[in-house]
Each structure stands twice: as structure tokens, then as C-alpha cells.
Design a protein around this motif. Structure first.
Motif, short mmCIF file in Angstrom:
data_model
loop_
_atom_site.label_atom_id
_atom_site.label_comp_id
_atom_site.label_asym_id
_atom_site.label_seq_id
_atom_site.Cartn_x
_atom_site.Cartn_y
_atom_site.Cartn_z
N GLY A 225 -19.00 34.06 28.02
CA GLY A 225 -18.81 33.37 29.29
C GLY A 225 -20.23 32.67 29.36
N THR B 202 -8.85 38.64 24.33
CA THR B 202 -9.32 37.84 25.24
C THR B 202 -10.48 37.16 24.97
OG1 THR B 202 -9.45 38.94 27.50
CG2 THR B 202 -7.24 39.24 26.81
N GLU C 85 -11.23 32.36 25.03
CA GLU C 85 -11.50 32.22 26.20
C GLU C 85 -13.10 31.71 25.33
OE1 GLU C 85 -12.21 34.99 29.20
OE2 GLU C 85 -10.09 35.16 29.51
#
Length: 334
Positions: A182, A214, A218
Motif C-alpha cells: 500500500g 487481493t 490494489e
């Protein structure tokens, strides 16, 4: 931190999926000896057990010797290696050992599904730290030309330096860099302390990590947004001033900053790990990450060990997020 030799790293670090990311390990030692530490596909679990985790960490009493003879130290325990007797750490009685085999292989298997396999595993700090990286079989390439591999890193320690941690990260294939899953905020992770109250709860772990699969969507979205963010030459210079200011007074600090800025400019303008994304926010992230992994000064450790340690202790995540934060502030002011 110990200065690990190439021979030591080859015996204590296993690298998988080399058919997908190649053998040009910029910061990992090349294989030596009769048994390679590189695997064209996934690393067999049995090899991790045999080559790395064939021993256990055992609590033993702490004794001192002196003019009063040999005496036991109450409420203390030494954690030792079962095969060599090496002392890995000394703790209070409340410290609980997390065996590498159990916490990095068995428990990881309960979190993940059958479509994921071991991509790397290793020991650091004279076996006081260990990690296992679980990855998807295929590389993923974004429309912007960024090739990466999502993974889950599980790590722990026997010297108190790391809580047992499971976290999502990304391997950038073009430069073999570990990056934050992230880029704008800290990636998902799940930690368990080395204490009697530290519990592994499978449902909580799965919810916290939300599976490695996932990560791809992202991270690709992060890359797209950064590639669509323009960084002009003026903004790049302003970013360098914010990230690596040059002190006015002559001395080592000024020389170091000047050299770092020169290296970053070279990466930005002409290095194929960075320059294809020159003029974008992603290029800025790539420049700082690549410089830190491959060119920044390393003290009291080999570059390979330093980079691997950064991947497991969270410093690699913080680097990318700090870069994006600094760049964001610059872009609002130029």
C-alpha cells in the motif's frame, strides 16, 4: 547486525521462481557450492525444513560464574539453538518461543490457499531472524509496464528484534526491490507478540491480510494513479530539496547529500529501472526505492542482508510511503 558472507547467504537464503524473475540478483548473492539456493519454480516446503528449519530454539537456564561459584539467575531464560548451542537471546521467563517451522510454515499454510507457494525463505542475523515469502506463480504486468509479484511475508525472531508478523508486500521484478503493498498507507499486517498472551487466531489473521491475491488489484491501482501524476523537472528538483537537502556547511554530510542527489538524477534520467517512468510520481518512487536498495551506503552488514532485513522489519514499507507523502507535499506547493 552481522556481516553475512556470500557463502553464508547461499546456505541460508533460498530464492524461488527464478524462471519468472531471472537470475540477475542485484542484491542477493549468487549460488555457490554443490546445491544451488535458486529454484526455477516454487521452493519445496521439504527443502525449507531440511535446509533452514531443521533445528529448534530451546529455553535454558541462565547461569553466572564468579568468585561465589556457579549461580542461577532467577526469572531469566536463554534461548539457544538445538544443533549448535548458540545463544540467540536472553529474556524474562514470560518470553515465548515461536519456532520457525511452526509459525512460518505450518501457520502460514492455514492462512493461505493452494494457489500460493513459497517464493523465498531465509535466515538472518546468525539465524536469530527468519522469514518465508509466499507468492503467486505468475508475474503481473500493469498497462504502465510495471511488472511485480504479490506476496505474503511471514517473519519472526529468536532475539527479540521482531514480533511474529504476517504482512502483504510486493516484489518489483525489474529491479528485485521489495515495495510496500500500500504505497499511500501501511499495508495490512497481523502481529503476534512473543508472550504467553500472544495468540494466533486464524480468522483474525485471514481478515487482516485479506489474502495475497487481493494485493495485485490494489497495487496495480496505486501504480496507475502514480503514473498518471505528472512530475515536472521543477517538481523533481523541489522533491530532491525536500528529500535530500544539501547542508550549507562543508563536510561529510554535504558530500553524502551531493553524491546521493547525483545518483538519484542518474537513475531518474538514464537508468532503465527508473527512467521509463521519468516525469511521473511512480518514477519518483522507483528512484528512491532503487537507490536505497542498490546504491545507498550500507554499514555493518552486507547489502543483501540489509535489504532482506528491511523487507521483514517494515522499513521498506515506510520508505515508499514516506516518498509518496513527501512528493504529495511538494506537488501542492510548486
Amino acid at each position: 547486525m552481522s556481516k553475512e558472507t556470500s557463502e553464508w547467504l547461499n546456505n541460508n537464503v533460498l530464492i524461488g521462481y527464478t524462471d519468472k524473475r531471472g537470475h540477475a540478483w542485484h542484491y542477493r548473492a549468487s549460488a555457490q557450492g554443490s546445491e544451488s539456493n535458486h529454484y526455477p519454480g516454487a521452493i519445496p516446503v521439504a527443502d525449507v525444513q531440511r535446509r533452514l528449519f531443521h533445528w529448534t530454539a530451546e529455553p535454558e537456564p541462565v547461569l553466572v560464574s564468579g568468585k561465589f561459584g556457579l549461580r542461577h539467575v532467577p526469572n531469566k531464560q536463554a534461548i539457544t539453538a538445538s544443533d549448535t548451542g548458540d545463544v540467540l537471546g536472553i529474556f524474562a521467563d514470560g518470553y515465548t518461543v515461536h519456532q520457525y517451522q511452526e509459525w512460518l510454515l505450518n501457520k502460514v499454510g492455514t492462512i493461505l490457499d493452494d494457489g500460493l507457494s513459497i517464493g523465498s525463505a531465509g535466515l538472518l542475523r546468525d539465524r536469530r531472524q527468519a522469514w518465508v515469502s509466499v507468492e503467486v506463480p505468475e508475474n503481473i504486468t500493469t498497462p504502465e509496464g510495471v511488472e511485480f509479484r504479490p506476496n505474503l511475508v511471514a517473519c519472526t525472531s529468536h532475539d527479540g528484534s521482531l514480533a511474529t508478523t504476517y504482512k502483504r508486500t510486493v516484489t518489483n521484478v525489474v529491479c528485485d526491490n521489495t515495495m510496500s503493498a500500500g504505497l499511500r498507507e501501511y499495508g495490512q499486517q497481523f502481529k503476534v507478540k512473543h508472550s504467553k498472551n500472544g495468540k494466533f487466531r486464524i480468522v483474525e489473521a485471514r481478515d487482516a491480510l485479506a489474502m495475497v491475491h487481493t494485493v495485485a488489484e490494489e497495487f496495480a491501482a496505486e501504480v496507475k494513479a502514480l503514473c498518471e501524476t505528472t512530475v515536472t523537472d521543477q517538481a523533481w528538483r523541489a522533491f530532491l530539496d525536500a528529500h535530500t537537502p544539501v547542508p550549507e556547511d562543508k563536510g561529510r554530510a554535504r558530500t553524502t547529500a551531493t553524491n546521493e542527489r547525483a545518483a538519484l538524477n542518474r537513475l531518474w534520467n538514464s537508468d532503465n529501472r527508473v527512467s521509463p517512468w521519468r516525469g511521473t510520481a511512480w518514477g519518483v518512487v522507483q528512484a528512491i526505492n532503487t537507490y536505497t536498495h542498490h546504491e545507498a551506503i550500507v554499514r555493518n552488514a552486507s547489502r543483501a542482508e540489509r535489504n532482506m532485513s528491511r523487507a521483514v522489519d517494515g522499513k521498506a514499507d515506510a520508505l515508499d510511503q514516506d516518498t509518496v507523502t513527501t512528493l504529495g507535499k511538494v506537488l501542492t506547493s510548486v
